[in-house]
Design an enzyme around this catalytic site. Structure first.
Site, short mmCIF file in Angstrom:
data_model
loop_
_atom_site.label_atom_id
_atom_site.label_comp_id
_atom_site.label_asym_id
_atom_site.label_seq_id
_atom_site.Cartn_x
_atom_site.Cartn_y
_atom_site.Cartn_z
N PHE A 75 0.82 -1.23 0.00
CA PHE A 75 0.00 0.00 0.00
C PHE A 75 0.85 1.27 0.00
CE2 PHE A 75 -2.49 -3.37 1.99
CZ PHE A 75 -3.65 -3.33 1.22
N ARG B 162 2.95 4.61 -0.89
CA ARG B 162 2.70 5.68 -1.86
C ARG B 162 4.03 6.15 -2.40
NH1 ARG B 162 0.28 9.50 2.51
NH2 ARG B 162 2.06 8.49 3.50
N CYS C 254 -0.45 2.74 -10.63
CA CYS C 254 -1.37 1.82 -9.94
C CYS C 254 -2.85 2.05 -10.25
CB CYS C 254 -1.15 1.90 -8.44
SG CYS C 254 0.45 1.22 -7.96
#
Ligand code: NAD
Length: 438
Positions: free
Chosen positions: A152, A154, A260
């Site tokens: 997850f 960033r 993504c």
């Protein structure tokens, strides 16, 4: 207890994962196919821009906990845990292309000499964990387990995110294997959710689809605001104060992009469709995003008429600030749309220029933001890098042919920009004559 780890793939996810686990005291070997990249990494030269990463890579190379190789045998020699962090780009129909994952799994199965836990960190379609297990069983008799561990992080704050995850998700049919993987995350003191393989894989797609949905939602509201005379930035602020809603991912702009969201929403829509579902919301989320990238063109046409031979300056190219990643960046579509109309394009980005040069053609790459404004009929802010928030706007205006400013991320104050003499257009800012309505 420290572990022997192999990480396959040294992109944004693999390199952060490898360096991070080495930093937590494990011995990590990162496997990469490219010899030149590998040679550079051994000297601590990293192939991507990610704040803080190079320092951790160097520290752990020096501490002899982090190694790089192109050889599967060497990478797997002592490995107990094998992370797969290779790319899963969009295939021809919108599906996730698993060719790199397959190559990595086959590579592991063919050389492993001791039991391993294969951990899927790449974002992979639901059911991939079972497919990986089938490939392994066909090619090796040595015991193995498969764990899904969606990532997850960033880009731009990947190092921070490694050390401070909101949660770690682990999915497996083998609970013992999931617990072994959980153990290497324990030093991070974060919530760990253990579930089955398919549920873990779906958590990743559902999370990205939801975040993309929030942005498309606020962009749709922005278009309505613009017509009805409200300011979407204040609307979002007011919405975000509601604890049930929260303020994140409610910034209207020229749309989402990156490595993504576009591929993951598309892949989820594809998976759902081929299984007979009707993912109407996901389709709308993608449609709104596609339309959003046209906003700049529409605003410029309204102000300049024919764009033939007009000079348009673009501030920011990467898909978001603090990364050099150009994959599916809105800037690419925006520039192509303007080029189709005959506009001349001049661009600047603080770190993504090298990657942009490989993607964009017939554009002038400028050394800085003021050169982007030089002789421009309009300047468009596409990526909200901090350095663009503090520009000398009088200098920008003085350099331009006509002072048209399209603020694709709503970072400037409309009233201030107007007071300085700009013809200002934001996204969804129609409040009280200070926004898009004059
Ligand atoms: P990337 O393109 O930056 O890196 C992929 C790496 O894998 C490259 O270094 C490539 O050379 C290497 N590779 C490919 N096949 C290989 C093989 N057979 N053997 C060894 N190396 C191989 O990709 P990324 O952004 O790091 O993403 C990796 C995965 O993680 C994707 O599935 C992506 O969706 C997912 N993910 C990415 C992010 C992000 O922010 N970038 C966040 C969460 C999840």
């Amino acid at each position: 207890m420290s572990k022997e780890i192999c990480v396959i793939g040294v992109g944004y996810v693999g390199l952060v994962t490898g360096a991070g686990f080495a930093d937590l005291g494990n011995r990590v070997v990162c496997l990469n196919r490219n010899q030149a990249k590998c040679d550079n990494l051994r000297q601590g030269i990293i192939p991507i821009y990610e704040p803080g990463l190079e320092e951790i890579v160097r520290r752990n190379i020096e501490a002899r906990r982090l190694f790089f190789t192109t050889d599967y045998g060497e990478a797997l020699k002592d490995a107990e845990l094998v992370f797969i962090a290779v790319g899963t780009p969009t295939g021809t129909e919108g599906e996730a292309d698993l060719a790199y994952v397959q190559e990595a799994v086959e590579g592991v199965a063919d050389v492993m000499t001791r039991p391993v836990i294969i951990i899927n960190k790449s974002t992979v379609p639901i059911g991939t964990g079972d497919w990986v297990a089938r490939i392994m069983s066909r090619r090796t008799d040595i015991p193995f387990a498969v764990v899904s561990n969606p990532e997850f992080l960033r880009e731009g704050s990947a190092v921070y995110d490694f050390y401070n995850p909101d949660r770690v998700v682990l999915g497996s049919t083998d609970l013992q294997a999931a617990e072994v993987v959980a153990d290497i995350y324990r030093p991070l003191n974060c919530p760990i959710l253990i579930t089955d393989l398919r549920t873990a894989e779906m958590i990743k797609y559902a999370s990205n689809a939801f975040l993309a949905t929030r942005i498309s939602f606020i962009n749709e509201i922005a278009s309505i605001c613009e017509e009805l005379g409200a300011d979407v930035t204040v609307v979002a602020k007011g919405m975000g104060m509601d604890r049930r809603i929260g303020p994140s991912f409610l910034q209207a702009g020229v749309g989402w992009g990156g490595s993504c969201f576009p591929k993951d929403v598309k892949a989820l829509e594809y998976m759902a469709s081929v299984h007979g579902c009707h993912p109407q919301l996901l389709r709308a989320v993608m449609d709104i995003n596609r339309d959003q990238r046209r906003q700049v063109l529409l605003k410029l046409r309204a102000l300049l008429g024919n764009l033939e031979e007009k000079t348009i300056g673009i501030l920011g190219l990467s898909f978001k600030p603090n990364t050099d990643d150009m994959r599916d960046a809105p800037s690419i579509d925006i520039i192509h749309l303007l080029q189709i109309e005959g506009a001349r394009i001049q661009v600047y980005d603080p770190v993504a220029m090298d990657n942009a040069r490989r993607i964009l053609s017939n554009v002038t790459f400028c050394p800085g933001p003021y050169e982007v404004a030089q002789g421009a009929d309009a300047v468009v802010l596409v990526t909200e890098w901090n350095e663009f928030k503090q520009l000398d706007m009088d200098r920008i205006k003085a350099a331009m042919r006509t002072p048209i400013l399209i603020d694709g991320r709503n970072i400037y104050d409309p009233a201030q920009m107007r007071a300085r003499g700009f013809i200002y257009r934001g996204i969804g800012r129609g409040y009280n004559g200070t926004g898009n309505q004059e």
